[in-house]
Design an enzyme around this catalytic site. Structure first.
Site, PDB file in Angstrom:
ATOM      1  N   ASP A   1      -7.369   4.039  -0.147  1.00  0.00           N
ATOM      2  CA  ASP A   1      -6.853   2.753  -0.613  1.00  0.00           C
ATOM      3  C   ASP A   1      -5.907   3.050  -1.775  1.00  0.00           C
ATOM      4  O   ASP A   1      -5.946   4.138  -2.356  1.00  0.00           O
ATOM      5  CB  ASP A   1      -8.038   1.892  -1.054  1.00  0.00           C
ATOM      6  CG  ASP A   1      -7.604   0.618  -1.728  1.00  0.00           C
ATOM      7  OD1 ASP A   1      -6.695  -0.052  -1.187  1.00  0.00           O
ATOM      8  OD2 ASP A   1      -8.161   0.297  -2.807  1.00  0.00           O
TER       9      ASP A   1
ATOM     10  N   ASP B   1      -4.519   0.401  -4.612  1.00  0.00           N
ATOM     11  CA  ASP B   1      -4.802  -0.273  -5.886  1.00  0.00           C
ATOM     12  C   ASP B   1      -6.269  -0.103  -6.281  1.00  0.00           C
ATOM     13  O   ASP B   1      -7.181  -0.438  -5.515  1.00  0.00           O
ATOM     14  CB  ASP B   1      -4.460  -1.765  -5.783  1.00  0.00           C
ATOM     15  CG  ASP B   1      -2.982  -1.992  -5.483  1.00  0.00           C
ATOM     16  OD1 ASP B   1      -2.138  -1.336  -6.117  1.00  0.00           O
ATOM     17  OD2 ASP B   1      -2.674  -2.807  -4.598  1.00  0.00           O
TER      18      ASP B   1
END
Ligand SMILES: [Mg+2]
Length: 173
Positions: A6, A8
């Site tokens: 991922d 953020d």
């Protein structure tokens, strides 16, 4: 083995109640630039899968996102790291087939890299949506408690928990 990351809250600090909308709003999380070369030695491919509903909301253009990612990649490469591919989902609706926890971005990766074996791959994220995405594809999951430290562990969707990406990299190197 392949690694899915991922963005953020894993690679860069989340913007509180907002989005990374310009390169100068993108700040690497602590230890990430040290972690990336370690991960590059360990994993065959490193693939970023990121929900970016700010695009669907009209706050950021695709070109703007590419500019942010170009800067991110330049910096990671300059530190001896590597990201092989980035997939993003611009959609705003939670039931979009590309928005995690749906597996659309994983299927895109499998089309581009047909030899991916999800059951030998690892998904690192900072939300249960990331963990569900990984589990939906049969991956091992690693939870980073950067923004949801209250998340229970042990948890059926979480195989491992590390304080940040560097702690994960150090544990597996
Ligand atoms: Mg995140």
């Amino acid at each position: 083995m392949d690694l899915f990351l991922d963005r953020d809250g894993v690679i860069n600090d989340e913007v509180r109640d907002g989005y990374v909308l310009r390169p100068d709003m993108f700040h690497f999380s602590e230890g990430v630039l040290t972690a990336m070369p370690i991960l590059a030695r360990h994993f065959n491919r490193i693939i970023v899968v990121t929900n970016q509903r700010c695009i669907g909301r009209g706050l950021l253009t695709t070109a703007g996102l590419h500019e942010i990612h170009a800067q991110m990649l330049r910096t990671i490469t300059a530190h001896g790291g590597r990201i092989d591919q980035i997939y993003f989902c611009p959609d705003t609706n939670n039931d979009s087939p590309c928005r995690k926890p749906a597996i659309g971005m994983g299927l895109q990766a499998q089309r581009d890299f047909p030899d991916i074996l999800f059951h030998h791959a690892t998904m690192v994220g900072n939300t249960l949506g990331d963990m569900q995405f990984g589990k939906n594809l049969g991956m091992q999951t690693v939870f980073i408690p950067s923004t949801q430290p209250e998340t229970a562990f042990p948890h059926p969707l979480i195989d491992h928990r590390y304080q940040n990406l560097l702690q994960f990299a150090l544990a597996i190197q």
